[in-house]
Each structure stands twice: as C-alpha cells, then as structure tokens.
Scaffold this active site. Structure first.
Site, mmCIF file in Angstrom:
data_model
loop_
_atom_site.group_PDB
_atom_site.id
_atom_site.type_symbol
_atom_site.label_atom_id
_atom_site.label_comp_id
_atom_site.label_asym_id
_atom_site.label_seq_id
_atom_site.Cartn_x
_atom_site.Cartn_y
_atom_site.Cartn_z
ATOM 1 N N PHE A 1 0.953 -1.308 -0.037
ATOM 2 C CA PHE A 1 -0.135 -0.045 -0.021
ATOM 3 C C PHE A 1 0.797 1.247 -0.073
ATOM 4 C CE2 PHE A 1 -2.700 3.338 1.841
ATOM 5 C CZ PHE A 1 -3.728 3.310 0.976
ATOM 6 N N ASP B 1 9.305 2.704 1.624
ATOM 7 C CA ASP B 1 8.067 3.338 2.099
ATOM 8 C C ASP B 1 8.307 3.045 3.537
ATOM 9 O OD1 ASP B 1 5.648 4.153 3.063
ATOM 10 O OD2 ASP B 1 4.603 3.535 1.197
ATOM 11 N N LYS C 1 2.667 9.928 8.362
ATOM 12 C CA LYS C 1 1.873 9.483 9.417
ATOM 13 C C LYS C 1 2.478 10.057 10.981
ATOM 14 C CE LYS C 1 -0.061 5.385 7.779
ATOM 15 N NZ LYS C 1 -1.646 5.442 8.048
HETATM 16 C C1 LIG Z 1 2.883 2.208 3.807
HETATM 17 C C2 LIG Z 1 1.844 3.454 3.590
HETATM 18 N N1 LIG Z 1 2.438 4.314 2.612
HETATM 19 C C3 LIG Z 1 1.744 5.171 2.160
HETATM 20 C C4 LIG Z 1 0.423 5.382 2.770
HETATM 21 C C5 LIG Z 1 -0.389 6.721 2.074
HETATM 22 O O1 LIG Z 1 -0.233 7.598 3.203
HETATM 23 P P1 LIG Z 1 -1.339 9.155 3.182
HETATM 24 O O2 LIG Z 1 -2.688 8.368 3.543
HETATM 25 O O3 LIG Z 1 -0.880 9.921 4.163
HETATM 26 O O4 LIG Z 1 -1.311 9.608 2.022
HETATM 27 C C6 LIG Z 1 0.058 4.746 3.818
HETATM 28 C C7 LIG Z 1 -1.263 5.128 4.539
HETATM 29 O O5 LIG Z 1 -1.909 3.992 5.041
HETATM 30 C C8 LIG Z 1 0.980 3.556 4.349
HETATM 31 O O6 LIG Z 1 0.401 2.755 5.354
#
Ligand SMILES: Cc1ncc(COP(=O)(O)O)c(C=O)c1O
Length: 391
Positions: A128, A215, A244
């Site tokens: 994700f 990520d 986050k």
């Molecule tokens: C691993 C990861 N990358 C990217 C995101 C996306 O972040 P945002 O919701 O702040 O755009 C999330 C959100 O849950 C995530 O868990």
C-alpha cells in the site's frame, strides 16, 4: 448528520471529542483505549503537552509563508531527520501519498538521466502506497485501483519477500530504475519479510544501478523499535518516505534521499504549497524531541516484545489463530477466517483496533503506552478473539 461529506469512508458509529495519552472520549463521554493511534499516526498519543505547546506557540508566531522563501524550521527539521537516518536531502509534503509521489518522480528523473525513456519501478503484491493515481498504481491491491483505470504506466509488480522474482525482472527488462517496497507491509497484513530481504534488494539495486526506495510511512518514527525499520538490518536505502507519525497528527510527509538520488531534483522539478510550512515543521521538531527525550524508540522495542510474548502465551493453543507476528509496536494477529466484525465489538468494549487484509487483527498502539496499559491491551484483545472464535 454528515449528508454533505463525500462518501469515501465506511465510518464506524462513534466520534471522538477529546483525547489524552492513549485515551479517547466520545461525544457521550465514554472512554476508549486507542490501540491504533489513528493508524500509526499519534505515536505520542493524544494532546501530548510538548507538541500541543509547540503548535500553539508557532500558531501565534507564523503559520505559513511559502516555499518561495527560506524556512528556517524546515531546514532544522531536515537536518535532524538526516542525522537520524543517514540521508542527505529532504523534500517535505503533506501526506504519505505525496511523499511517495516525490520518490516516484525522483526515480523517473534518475532514469531519464540514465537515458531510459520509459523508466519502470518494481513494486510488490499486497503493498500500500497511497491513493493518488501514481501511488494507487504502485499499490498491490486491485480494490484500491478498480474503477480508476487507465492506471499510470511504469510499474512492474512482483511477489513480496521474493528476491528471485526481482532477479527475474532484472534479467528481462532494461527499463527498471528503482524498487519501491515497505520494510514491513502494514495494510497488507503486517507482513514481515525474511531476514536478509532488504539486504538482498540493496545488492540487486547496486548491481543494476537502481534506486532502493523504502516506504517507511507506517513503520518509521520509532514504531518498530528503531527510528526506521531498515535500521534493524544493514541495508540503507537511497530514498525513504515518511508521514503519519512525523507530525503526530499535524499533516506532514517527507521524502528523504541520499547519494545520486539526492541530486536529481532541481529547482522547478517538484513542489508543494503547504509542504514543510513553519507550523507543520515546528510540530515535527517537537515530536522528534519528545521521542528522544522520553527514549520512546527503545521503549517501543521493549513494549513490542511484551505484547508479542503476552499474545503468544494468552492465545496459545486457541484454534483459529493462525499466526501472531510483529516488530516493535506493529503487531498482527492472523485468524483463519475474516474477522472485520471484531472492530465494532472492540468499540463496544471501549477499545480501538483494526482489521486489515480481512483476517489480521492489527495493533499499532502509541509509543507512550505503559507496561500496565500494554497488559490491558493483551487482556482485552485476547478476550475479544477468544469470544469471537469460540462464541
Ligand atoms: C505504507 C504506507 N504508504 C503510504 C500511505 C499513504 O499515506 P497517506 O494516507 O498519508 O497518503 C500509507 C497509509 O496508510 C501507508 O501505510
């Protein structure tokens, strides 16, 4: 009541009015233990006094200017993040998806710089990375993509935790410029790869002149018991993304880069109106200070072990529990059946948890959770799971 809100979310029947530490209170003054931290955001819990003070102070001094001008707090935050991570340059955004967009743009610019006209990024099944068009394309979940075709070009998907799959792509494509991967998959079900996986990716990236991009949006900022999850091993990425927990709820994301990846962005290649404004940066600086002062990174490691051991003992022999896994305060309890209804049952008992990948109870408690509170989480969660599986 929310007739004018676009219906993008299936919301639970509760709304909170106030929070303090790991506790939240709803509009009827019922109290809830927050074992989810707004999905890995409020690492310092709710209304942490130092962060509250920093936000309030800065709101009275200067909230926003523009990236047309220098921003001292942004430079200060970037310095600190680079000290902690070994990275060299930071681009600030407002969210995780935008931090990943910056990473994707870095990879493409880097590729074009090498004469590759159609640069491709290797991404993983069950990953994700966000909800913008490029990041939902990178995401390995059809549900996130369906209906938004045409997707963005330039992504090649492989199985997670499978170095051979990446090797096969290396042998068959000359267009790859980067690998984008979560050190632990969060939304995908708290999937922890084998030891050596990230080091293997590092070697493949070095051998093929690709960028290694991690990520760390869900795993970063101390959650796994290190500042960044890659610090559990020896591989250092070229690019890492954060969001986050960086602002403890104040929207801020960051794309960190080092070496050749740090030099590809030039004036005019990327930007953001709000990204790294004085308010968000002051909040994030306060977060970093508190995490350090209160020794929350080692605390997350210790508490994580307590939780994992506690769950393993309390759920031992219970039929229907497939696996209990975690690192630091990122914990998944996988059941043999879909269990989304546990979220509502937990709320009825004053507990906030999450279920992801249909069958994985996900816990992401704040880093400030005490040992006693961790025991409460173990007790409540185990009771819920026991009732669910045997009831
Ligand atoms: C691993 C990861 N990358 C990217 C995101 C996306 O972040 P945002 O919701 O702040 O755009 C999330 C959100 O849950 C995530 O868990």
């Amino acid at each position: 009541m929310a007739d004018h809100i676009m219906s993008t979310y299936n919301r639970l029947p509760v709304q909170f009015e106030r929070g303090e530490g790991i506790w939240l209170w709803d509009s009827e003054h019922n109290q809830y233990l927050d074992a989810l931290s707004g999905i890995s955001v409020c690492g310092l819990g709710h209304a942490h006094p130092a962060v509250t003070q920093a936000i309030a102070d800065q709101a009275g001094i200067l909230v926003h200017t523009s990236n047309l001008y220098g921003i001292a707090l942004q430079a200060q935050l970037a310095d600190r993040l680079c000290e902690l991570s070994g990275m060299e340059r930071v681009f600030f955004s407002n969210s995780g998806a935008e931090a990943n967009e910056a990473a994707i743009k870095i990879a493409r610019l880097y590729g074009h710089g090498q004469g590759i006209d159609n640069p491709a990024i290797i991404v993983m099944d069950n990953s994700f990375h966000g909800r913008t068009l490029a990041t939902l394309t990178a995401t390995g979940n059809r549900k996130v993509q369906a209906g938004f075709e045409p997707l963005v070009q330039g992504f090649i998907r492989v199985a997670y935790n499978d170095l051979d799959a990446i090797r096969t792509v290396a042998e068959n494509s000359n267009d790859v410029v980067a690998v984008l991967v979560e050190p632990i998959q969060g939304e995908g079900g708290i999937n922890i790869p084998d030891d050596g996986y990230l080091e293997g990716i590092r070697r493949l990236c070095d051998d093929n002149h690709w960028l290694m991009m991690l990520d760390e949006i869900q795993t970063g900022m101390g959650r796994t018991g290190k500042w960044f999850a890659w610090q559990h091993g020896s591989a250092i990425p070229d690019v890492a993304t954060l969001a986050k927990a960086l602002g403890n709820g104040v929207p801020i994301g960051a794309c960190l880069a080092r070496g050749k990846a740090a030099e590809v962005m030039q004036p005019g290649t990327h930007g953001s109106t709000f990204g790294g404004n004085p308010l968000a940066c002051r909040a994030a600086i306060a977060v970093l200070e508190v995490v350090e002062k209160e020794q929350l990174v080692p605390h997350a490691a210790t508490l994580g072990k307590q939780l994992l051991t506690g769950f393993t003992i309390a759920l031992a022999g219970l039929e229907g529990v497939t696996e209990i896994r975690g690192l630091g305060l990122m914990i998944g309890i996988e059941l043999d059946r879909p269990c989304a209804e546990l979220v509502g049952k937990a709320i009825e008992q004053g507990l906030l948890i999450n279920v992801t990948a249909e069958r994985v109870v996900r816990l992401l408690p704040p880093l400030i959770t005490t040992e006693k509170q961790a025991d409460m989480i173990i007790e409540q969660v185990c009771e819920l799971i026991r009732d669910f599986l045997t009831g």
